[in-house]
Design a protein around this motif. Structure first.
Motif, mmCIF file in Angstrom:
data_model
loop_
_atom_site.group_PDB
_atom_site.id
_atom_site.type_symbol
_atom_site.label_atom_id
_atom_site.label_comp_id
_atom_site.label_asym_id
_atom_site.label_seq_id
_atom_site.Cartn_x
_atom_site.Cartn_y
_atom_site.Cartn_z
ATOM 1 N N ARG A 10 28.159 -0.860 34.526
ATOM 2 C CA ARG A 10 28.149 -2.305 34.759
ATOM 3 C C ARG A 10 27.450 -2.689 36.044
ATOM 4 N NH1 ARG A 10 33.883 -4.772 32.757
ATOM 5 N NH2 ARG A 10 33.532 -4.324 30.573
ATOM 6 N N SER A 11 27.343 -1.747 36.972
ATOM 7 C CA SER A 11 26.762 -2.113 38.258
ATOM 8 C C SER A 11 25.642 -1.158 38.654
ATOM 9 C CB SER A 11 27.837 -2.127 39.345
ATOM 10 O OG SER A 11 28.429 -0.849 39.447
ATOM 11 N N GLU A 12 24.582 -1.720 39.200
ATOM 12 C CA GLU A 12 23.483 -0.911 39.730
ATOM 13 C C GLU A 12 23.972 -0.213 40.992
ATOM 14 O OE1 GLU A 12 20.235 -0.551 38.651
ATOM 15 O OE2 GLU A 12 20.696 -1.734 36.861
ATOM 16 N N GLY A 13 23.716 1.086 41.083
ATOM 17 C CA GLY A 13 24.081 1.824 42.283
ATOM 18 C C GLY A 13 25.552 2.145 42.415
ATOM 19 N N GLY A 14 26.333 1.890 41.368
ATOM 20 C CA GLY A 14 27.762 2.182 41.398
ATOM 21 C C GLY A 14 28.044 3.655 41.187
ATOM 22 N N SER A 15 29.313 3.985 41.041
ATOM 23 C CA SER A 15 29.703 5.396 40.938
ATOM 24 C C SER A 15 29.117 6.072 39.700
ATOM 25 C CB SER A 15 31.223 5.542 40.970
ATOM 26 O OG SER A 15 31.823 4.842 39.905
ATOM 27 N N THR A 16 29.010 5.365 38.587
ATOM 28 C CA THR A 16 28.431 5.984 37.390
ATOM 29 C C THR A 16 26.943 6.235 37.588
ATOM 30 O OG1 THR A 16 30.088 4.910 35.994
ATOM 31 C CG2 THR A 16 28.146 5.796 34.886
ATOM 32 N N ASP A 17 26.229 5.290 38.191
ATOM 33 C CA ASP A 17 24.803 5.494 38.486
ATOM 34 C C ASP A 17 24.606 6.707 39.392
ATOM 35 O OD1 ASP A 17 23.708 3.450 36.997
ATOM 36 O OD2 ASP A 17 23.467 2.077 38.679
ATOM 37 N N ARG A 18 25.423 6.809 40.422
ATOM 38 C CA ARG A 18 25.301 7.945 41.345
ATOM 39 C C ARG A 18 25.642 9.255 40.638
ATOM 40 N NH1 ARG A 18 27.954 4.202 44.541
ATOM 41 N NH2 ARG A 18 29.876 5.410 44.487
ATOM 42 N N PHE A 90 30.247 12.734 29.028
ATOM 43 C CA PHE A 90 31.077 12.547 30.211
ATOM 44 C C PHE A 90 31.579 11.115 30.263
ATOM 45 C CE2 PHE A 90 26.966 11.220 31.897
ATOM 46 C CZ PHE A 90 27.293 10.113 32.670
ATOM 47 N N LEU A 91 32.719 10.961 30.902
ATOM 48 C CA LEU A 91 33.290 9.652 31.169
ATOM 49 C C LEU A 91 33.682 9.585 32.636
ATOM 50 C CD1 LEU A 91 35.692 9.270 28.114
ATOM 51 C CD2 LEU A 91 33.527 8.080 28.471
ATOM 52 N N ALA A 92 33.516 8.436 33.241
ATOM 53 C CA ALA A 92 34.038 8.167 34.579
ATOM 54 C C ALA A 92 35.261 7.289 34.369
ATOM 55 C CB ALA A 92 32.990 7.458 35.420
ATOM 56 N N CYS A 93 36.427 7.800 34.771
ATOM 57 C CA CYS A 93 37.658 7.143 34.357
ATOM 58 C C CYS A 93 38.756 7.316 35.404
ATOM 59 C CB CYS A 93 38.092 7.755 33.030
ATOM 60 S SG CYS A 93 39.590 7.073 32.357
ATOM 61 N N GLY A 94 39.476 6.252 35.669
ATOM 62 C CA GLY A 94 40.598 6.313 36.599
ATOM 63 C C GLY A 94 41.908 6.707 35.952
ATOM 64 N N ALA A 124 37.320 12.041 37.282
ATOM 65 C CA ALA A 124 38.209 11.148 38.025
ATOM 66 C C ALA A 124 37.384 10.464 39.114
ATOM 67 C CB ALA A 124 39.345 11.959 38.633
ATOM 68 N N PRO A 125 37.856 9.353 39.658
ATOM 69 C CA PRO A 125 37.065 8.638 40.670
ATOM 70 C C PRO A 125 36.564 9.529 41.815
ATOM 71 C CG PRO A 125 38.872 7.260 39.972
ATOM 72 C CD PRO A 125 39.070 8.603 39.307
ATOM 73 N N ALA A 126 37.385 10.382 42.341
ATOM 74 C CA ALA A 126 36.961 11.247 43.459
ATOM 75 C C ALA A 126 35.940 12.294 43.019
ATOM 76 C CB ALA A 126 38.169 11.927 44.083
ATOM 77 N N GLU A 127 35.917 12.630 41.744
ATOM 78 C CA GLU A 127 35.011 13.666 41.244
ATOM 79 C C GLU A 127 33.600 13.158 40.989
ATOM 80 O OE1 GLU A 127 38.005 16.674 38.888
ATOM 81 O OE2 GLU A 127 37.294 14.896 37.810
ATOM 82 N N THR A 128 33.420 11.845 40.895
ATOM 83 C CA THR A 128 32.087 11.320 40.584
ATOM 84 C C THR A 128 31.079 11.575 41.696
ATOM 85 O OG1 THR A 128 32.611 9.100 41.407
ATOM 86 C CG2 THR A 128 32.974 9.516 39.040
ATOM 87 N N SER A 129 31.561 11.933 42.877
ATOM 88 C CA SER A 129 30.654 12.270 43.976
ATOM 89 C C SER A 129 30.897 13.685 44.503
ATOM 90 C CB SER A 129 30.796 11.251 45.113
ATOM 91 O OG SER A 129 32.129 11.230 45.579
#
Length: 156
Positions: A10-18, A90-94, A124-129
């Motif tokens: 949904r967002s440019e440069g967000g956690s999924t983009d990264r 993959f999914l990015a999920c809280g 998980a949120p912490a794992e996306t980076s």
């Protein structure tokens, strides 16, 4: 090998983009030619035939996998183009991982009959980076891809 990462965010440069960028970098580090493309529900996915590996992922919002990716799987020719393709998800999920694997991953998999799913990961949120976690996911994809290529007699 030529790979594409199809994703929604949904967002440019967000956690999924990264996360998508990090997965792409790790794959490129293994010598793969990697492209990425955002999913659109009404797009033509005929170009998928050019790729050896298709990685698909999205965030989860309001108990659903992001709508553009699911829309592409349901409303376009994407599911058809993925038949007999090596795929990874993959999914990015809280949500807690067991819940995500039980409720959200099947939303994608139910539209992938006929494709070979090499790996699945709920980040998980912490794992996306977390480059170690991302690297393990990419290592799994790569190892399974090599096995599949050997099984099909394309690589020794």
């Amino acid at each position: 090998m030529k790979a594409i990462i199809l994703y929604d965010s949904r967002s440019e440069g967000g956690s999924t983009d990264r996360l998508v960028d990090a997965i792409g970098q790790k794959l490129a580090g293994k010598g793969m030619d990697v492209e990425k493309a955002r999913c659109r529900a009404q797009a033509d996915y005929s170009f998928i035939s050019e790729f050896d590996l298709v990685i698909m992922g999205a965030p989860v919002y309001y108990l659903m996998v992001s709508s553009q990716l699911l829309g592409a799987l349901i409303q376009s020719n994407l599911s058809n183009m993925l038949k007999n393709k090596n795929t990874a998800l993959f999914l990015a999920c809280g949500s807690p991982q067991p819940m995500a694997e039980l409720l959200y991953m099947p939303q994608m998999k139910m539209n992938l009959q006929g494709s070979r799913i090499l790996a699945e990961k709920v980040f998980a949120p912490a794992e996306t980076s977390d480059m170690e976690v991302i690297g393990e996911y990419v290592d799994t994809i790569y190892a399974e891809w090599l096995k599949e290529e050997e099984r099909r007699g394309k690589r020794k």
